[in-house]
Design a protein around this motif. Structure first.
Motif, PDB file in Angstrom:
ATOM      1  N   GLU A 194      22.236  43.223  45.887  1.00 51.76           N
ATOM      2  CA  GLU A 194      21.178  42.618  46.647  1.00 51.76           C
ATOM      3  C   GLU A 194      20.119  43.654  46.604  1.00 51.76           C
ATOM      4  O   GLU A 194      18.800  43.339  46.488  1.00 51.76           O
ATOM      5  CB  GLU A 194      21.596  42.459  48.055  1.00 51.76           C
ATOM      6  N   ARG A 240      16.134  42.800  45.064  1.00 56.33           N
ATOM      7  CA  ARG A 240      15.146  43.006  45.817  1.00 56.33           C
ATOM      8  C   ARG A 240      14.353  43.910  44.739  1.00 56.33           C
ATOM      9  O   ARG A 240      13.020  43.628  44.955  1.00 56.33           O
ATOM     10  CB  ARG A 240      15.305  43.264  47.133  1.00 56.33           C
ATOM     11  N   ILE A 246      12.614  42.079  42.080  1.00 58.42           N
ATOM     12  CA  ILE A 246      11.760  41.078  42.349  1.00 58.42           C
ATOM     13  C   ILE A 246      10.185  41.866  42.512  1.00 58.42           C
ATOM     14  O   ILE A 246       9.291  41.190  42.391  1.00 58.42           O
ATOM     15  CB  ILE A 246      12.244  40.005  43.497  1.00 58.42           C
ATOM     16  N   LEU A 281      18.477  30.857  51.172  1.00 59.25           N
ATOM     17  CA  LEU A 281      17.841  32.090  50.686  1.00 59.25           C
ATOM     18  C   LEU A 281      18.296  32.522  49.316  1.00 59.25           C
ATOM     19  O   LEU A 281      17.613  32.962  48.627  1.00 59.25           O
ATOM     20  CB  LEU A 281      18.545  33.382  51.919  1.00 59.25           C
ATOM     21  N   ASN A 282      19.759  32.430  48.852  1.00 52.60           N
ATOM     22  CA  ASN A 282      20.178  32.566  47.570  1.00 52.60           C
ATOM     23  C   ASN A 282      19.097  31.663  46.499  1.00 52.60           C
ATOM     24  O   ASN A 282      18.743  32.249  45.554  1.00 52.60           O
ATOM     25  CB  ASN A 282      21.580  32.234  47.422  1.00 52.60           C
ATOM     26  N   TRP A 291      15.977  30.501  46.854  1.00 50.50           N
ATOM     27  CA  TRP A 291      14.664  30.863  46.812  1.00 50.50           C
ATOM     28  C   TRP A 291      14.485  32.275  46.024  1.00 50.50           C
ATOM     29  O   TRP A 291      13.732  32.392  45.382  1.00 50.50           O
ATOM     30  CB  TRP A 291      13.950  30.772  48.083  1.00 50.50           C
ATOM     31  N   GLU A 292      15.722  33.094  46.427  1.00 43.99           N
ATOM     32  CA  GLU A 292      15.547  34.586  45.733  1.00 43.99           C
ATOM     33  C   GLU A 292      15.662  34.392  44.291  1.00 43.99           C
ATOM     34  O   GLU A 292      15.027  35.056  43.471  1.00 43.99           O
ATOM     35  CB  GLU A 292      16.763  35.365  46.393  1.00 43.99           C
ATOM     36  N   GLN A 293      16.577  33.539  43.804  1.00 47.57           N
ATOM     37  CA  GLN A 293      16.915  33.240  42.569  1.00 47.57           C
ATOM     38  C   GLN A 293      15.724  32.863  41.780  1.00 47.57           C
ATOM     39  O   GLN A 293      15.335  33.140  40.618  1.00 47.57           O
ATOM     40  CB  GLN A 293      18.260  32.485  42.152  1.00 47.57           C
ATOM     41  N   ALA A 317      12.575  33.061  42.523  1.00 51.46           N
ATOM     42  CA  ALA A 317      11.530  34.159  42.443  1.00 51.46           C
ATOM     43  C   ALA A 317      12.021  34.900  41.420  1.00 51.46           C
ATOM     44  O   ALA A 317      11.053  35.438  40.530  1.00 51.46           O
ATOM     45  CB  ALA A 317      11.401  35.085  43.732  1.00 51.46           C
ATOM     46  N   THR A 345      12.487  31.873  54.434  1.00 56.10           N
ATOM     47  CA  THR A 345      12.919  33.015  53.662  1.00 56.10           C
ATOM     48  C   THR A 345      11.498  33.810  53.165  1.00 56.10           C
ATOM     49  O   THR A 345      10.532  33.228  53.323  1.00 56.10           O
ATOM     50  CB  THR A 345      13.535  32.592  52.453  1.00 56.10           C
ATOM     51  N   TYR A 384      11.059  34.526  50.022  1.00 53.29           N
ATOM     52  CA  TYR A 384      10.722  34.237  48.849  1.00 53.29           C
ATOM     53  C   TYR A 384      10.144  32.616  48.594  1.00 53.29           C
ATOM     54  O   TYR A 384      10.279  32.229  47.405  1.00 53.29           O
ATOM     55  CB  TYR A 384      12.269  34.124  48.112  1.00 53.29           C
TER      56      TYR A 384
END
Length: 432
Positions: free
Chosen positions: A82, A86, A89, A380-381, A383-385, A387, A426, A428
């Protein structure tokens, strides 16, 4: 010569660090499930019971053969992964970084930031040992899609599914937080979803009205009527002007302002129903918009679709996208709801796995507190992916302001306290 001799070791040292960093990034994730899966050693996955699954609404245990299809087992990554994600990103948005705009593919994301092959095998073997059917592991290794029955859920997750009567509606939900073998907890966050409370489209019909150019605002009036319903109609030029879109449809562009029409960009729209293509074609034809209109990608069986559900939202979202960016390619992603799974969530994961859109627009909302720990991590997972893949995600914040857990269609005063749309909460995504 002395200066050169002093610099070379530093360059060599930097090269060593760089190569070792590349080696670390390309190595397989470390195995997190290090103990045998012992069904007698359980851990409670707290925060995964819907707040409306209360005793006063309980109508009894669900039939054991109740189908629970296309559930998503939400996976989590290690703290080290994690932290590295971050950092990546941030670097992807930093023009001074060598990783600036170096987007990952879904497979690259999964290999670098998902569970190891061995961990995935352990988790899928555990699901299969309880009779669940495994459909797929997402390319980003953030969820595992599986199907079964209420009996299998009760056996594997140590929670029973009950029927609830809430505000005159029948619902299904787990009666208590699920439990899983403790050995799996470094990788498994929970299940989304064990209830049939689903995100809702953010279409709200406003009062009738007309634009008064003298007052420069809308005033109450009848703009148009269809089947007894009054509507305020907006064309693509209206949307472009209201939202200051820098295209030729905006009648209030500043003198000399550059214009953009979205050419070369692909906009994804996530939904949960079939797209009414003839309506979209008529819209483009009537307003003289170029292009071929929106295309649709449907995930799963057509038999799961309710052709009447959320149809207005699907057409509104695609048409406004075409009006604001008439030169863009628009792709509508949708999946049908199952009894326990939202088609919208399945469509979102399909769009991210396909990795064909530059922008993904979501006009649905869900009470953040009701989504549970697994549901919030699931978003969260996602939108993080997105991004890390270079995908911009925009989500409607809902039409209730800070009353995100209250129903604006049935309530006139908020009773659920300060709350937000969990799909938009989130770091992201852009919340609109």
């Amino acid at each position: 010569m002395g200066v050169v001799a002093a610099v070379r070791p530093l360059k060599l040292l930097s090269l060593v660090f760089l190569l070792s960093g590349l080696s670390l990034a390309q190595s397989s994730p470390r195995v997190l499930i290090t103990k045998p899966v012992d069904e007698s050693q359980l851990t409670v996955l707290k925060g995964n019971t819907h707040p409306l699954a209360r005793a006063e609404f309980d109508q009894g245990v669900a039939p054991m053969d109740l189908p629970m299809n296309r559930m998503l087992l939400v996976l989590k990554r290690s703290d080290e992964q994690e932290s590295a994600l971050r950092t990546l990103i941030d670097d992807q948005q930093d023009k001074a970084s060598p990783n600036y705009h170096k987007w990952l593919t879904p497979d690259e994301f999964g290999k670098q930031f998902g569970p190891s092959d061995q961990d995935i095998q352990q988790v899928t073997a555990w699901l299969q040992s309880h009779g669940f059917q495994i459909a797929q592991v997402s390319k980003g290794r953030t969820v595992i899609e599986f199907s079964g029955t209420a009996a299998q859920v009760q056996e594997a997750l140590h929670t029973s599914i009950h029927k609830y009567a809430v505000n005159g509606e029948q619902h299904w939900a787990n009666a208590n937080d699920p439990q899983i073998p403790a050995a799996l907890t470094p990788v498994v966050a929970g299940v989304a979803s064990l209830s049939d409370f689903k995100p809702k489209a953010n279409v709200v019909k406003g009062p009738s009205g007309r634009w008064d150019p003298t007052l420069e605002r809308f005033v109450p009036d009848l703009t148009g009527t269809i089947s007894g319903q009054t509507y305020l109609f907006m064309g693509p030029g209206d949307a472009a002007t209201i939202y200051h879109a820098p295209n030729s449809l905006n009648i209030r562009l500043a003198s000399g302002q550059s214009t953009y029409d979205g050419t070369g960009v692909t906009i994804g729209i996530a939904g949960a129903t079939l797209l009414y293509h003839s309506g979209d074609e008529s819209y483009r034809s009537f307003f003289g918009l170029a292009g071929n209109g929106a295309t649709a990608v449907y995930d799963g069986s057509f038999s799961n679709f309710d052709i009447n559900a959320d149809e207005t939202e699907a057409n509104l979202d695609t048409e406004i996208a075409e009006g604001v960016a008439p030169g863009a390619k628009v792709v509508y992603y949708a999946a049908g709801d199952t009894l326990f799974q939202s088609g919208l969530i399945l469509a979102i994961y399909r769009a991210i796995d396909d990795n064909q859109v530059d922008i993904l627009s979501v006009s649905y909302s869900a009470c953040e507190a009701a989504m549970g720990a697994a549901g919030n991590l699931e978003i969260l997972n996602a939108w993080e992916q997105a991004a890390a893949q270079g995908m911009t995600v925009t989500v409607s914040t809902d039409d209730s302001g800070s009353a995100g857990c209250d129903n604006p269609d049935t309530e006139t005063a908020a009773t659920q306290g300060l709350a937000v749309n969990g799909l938009a909460s989130t770091p992201y995504n852009i919340a609109v």
